[in-house]
Write an enzyme that holds these catalytic residues in place. Sequence first.
Site, short mmCIF file in Angstrom:
data_model
loop_
_atom_site.label_atom_id
_atom_site.label_comp_id
_atom_site.label_asym_id
_atom_site.label_seq_id
_atom_site.Cartn_x
_atom_site.Cartn_y
_atom_site.Cartn_z
N THR A 129 -6.61 -51.01 -36.98
CA THR A 129 -7.06 -50.40 -35.55
C THR A 129 -5.82 -49.87 -35.13
O THR A 129 -5.27 -49.57 -33.84
CB THR A 129 -7.54 -51.28 -34.83
N LYS B 227 -3.81 -49.11 -20.81
CA LYS B 227 -3.71 -48.72 -22.01
C LYS B 227 -5.05 -49.45 -22.72
O LYS B 227 -5.54 -48.92 -23.66
CB LYS B 227 -2.36 -49.32 -22.75
N SER C 185 -5.03 -63.80 -33.76
CA SER C 185 -4.57 -62.31 -33.40
C SER C 185 -4.13 -62.36 -31.98
O SER C 185 -4.50 -63.19 -31.24
CB SER C 185 -5.81 -61.57 -33.54
N ALA C 186 -3.12 -61.41 -31.73
CA ALA C 186 -2.59 -61.26 -30.52
C ALA C 186 -3.47 -60.67 -29.62
O ALA C 186 -3.24 -60.40 -28.50
CB ALA C 186 -1.23 -60.86 -30.53
N SER C 187 -4.50 -60.02 -30.19
CA SER C 187 -5.41 -59.02 -29.43
C SER C 187 -6.26 -59.92 -28.64
O SER C 187 -7.19 -60.75 -29.38
CB SER C 187 -6.24 -58.13 -30.60
N LYS C 188 -6.46 -59.39 -27.48
CA LYS C 188 -7.46 -60.13 -26.49
C LYS C 188 -8.93 -59.39 -26.78
O LYS C 188 -10.05 -59.93 -26.32
CB LYS C 188 -7.15 -59.97 -24.99
N ASN C 189 -8.86 -58.36 -27.55
CA ASN C 189 -10.31 -57.68 -28.14
C ASN C 189 -10.87 -58.22 -29.17
O ASN C 189 -11.66 -57.67 -29.74
CB ASN C 189 -10.09 -56.17 -28.11
N SER D 265 4.32 -55.63 -25.98
CA SER D 265 4.70 -54.09 -26.42
C SER D 265 5.10 -53.23 -25.51
O SER D 265 5.91 -52.48 -25.45
CB SER D 265 3.23 -53.80 -26.94
N ASP E 170 -4.88 -63.12 -39.44
CA ASP E 170 -4.67 -62.21 -38.48
C ASP E 170 -5.79 -61.20 -38.43
O ASP E 170 -6.45 -60.91 -39.57
CB ASP E 170 -3.13 -61.45 -38.58
N LEU E 171 -5.72 -60.13 -37.36
CA LEU E 171 -6.93 -59.26 -37.44
C LEU E 171 -6.41 -57.97 -37.69
O LEU E 171 -6.89 -57.30 -38.88
CB LEU E 171 -7.60 -59.21 -36.01
N ASP E 172 -5.72 -57.40 -37.05
CA ASP E 172 -5.40 -55.80 -37.30
C ASP E 172 -4.41 -55.83 -38.50
O ASP E 172 -3.31 -56.57 -38.48
CB ASP E 172 -4.70 -55.15 -36.20
N GLU F 209 -1.43 -62.24 -43.05
CA GLU F 209 -0.70 -61.50 -41.93
C GLU F 209 0.04 -60.07 -42.60
O GLU F 209 0.37 -60.08 -43.88
CB GLU F 209 0.45 -61.93 -41.28
N LYS G 203 3.62 -64.53 -31.10
CA LYS G 203 4.26 -64.32 -32.24
C LYS G 203 5.61 -63.87 -32.11
O LYS G 203 5.63 -62.85 -31.53
CB LYS G 203 3.52 -63.46 -33.46
N LEU H 182 5.71 -52.60 -32.45
CA LEU H 182 4.73 -53.01 -31.68
C LEU H 182 3.77 -54.04 -32.40
O LEU H 182 2.82 -54.72 -31.81
CB LEU H 182 4.01 -51.90 -30.87
N LYS H 183 3.82 -53.79 -33.79
CA LYS H 183 2.72 -54.70 -34.52
C LYS H 183 2.91 -56.16 -34.39
O LYS H 183 3.76 -56.73 -34.63
CB LYS H 183 2.88 -54.16 -36.16
N GLY H 184 1.69 -56.73 -34.12
CA GLY H 184 1.72 -58.32 -34.35
C GLY H 184 2.09 -58.77 -32.81
O GLY H 184 2.00 -60.04 -32.87
N ILE H 185 2.49 -57.99 -31.78
CA ILE H 185 2.99 -58.70 -30.73
C ILE H 185 2.01 -58.38 -29.45
O ILE H 185 1.01 -57.56 -29.80
CB ILE H 185 4.25 -58.43 -30.23
#
Length: 216
Positions: free
Chosen positions: A16, A77, A115-119, A51, A8-10, A170, A146, A43-46
């Site tokens: 972040t 956001k 990661s769920a992050s598109k960034n 979110s 996972d990233l964050d 994770e 997730k 909101l973490k991980g989704i």
Amino acid sequence: MKKGFVFDLDGVITDTAKFHYLAWKDLADEIGIEIDLKFNEQLKGISRMDSLERILAYGNKSDAFTTEQKEALAEKKNTHYVELLQDLTPDDLLPGVQEFLNDAKAQNVPCAIASASKNAPFILEKLGVQDAFDAIVDPATLTKGKPDPEIFVRAAEAINITPAEAVGFEDAQAGLDGIKAAGMYAVGVYSGEELHGADLIVHHLTDISVAELLQK
């Protein structure tokens, strides 16, 4: 013997979460919903849209916006979040991450980001570790978020190993549940949230070595 790592990233590679929280809080304030750090744990991980839906449900506004309006809110956001990320540097890597990734590369152990992050690509570039990863799963290509195991299965496939041959990292319960559902060995990275079901819990990647994990 394990053959690869899925991260996972964050909360695992960098933190972040504070930027996510600031961006979501500003958006929530704008639409008349007050959220705090305790709520933010949900909101973490989704995903971004999941979110937003949780925030709207929390403020009893699930039906107040059309699908198009919700997508616009989520994009607003994200724009704010990316602005906050501009100041990220390699100094923002969590303790032990750079050394762990260097060791994995030295031992030819493939690594993937789930990661769920598109960034994620942008963040990894800002952190200076994009070359440490052999694959990044694009969350836009997934059918489920997730805790569904899809993203972890896809990550293992992307580095040509089976989930059973992978170690997953994770910091969020939803992610850990996904790792275990995929059939991976699960390392929970403690970041303040109580974690259940991990095979191993560490505070930082300084607590474990590549060689030890490959023997799991």
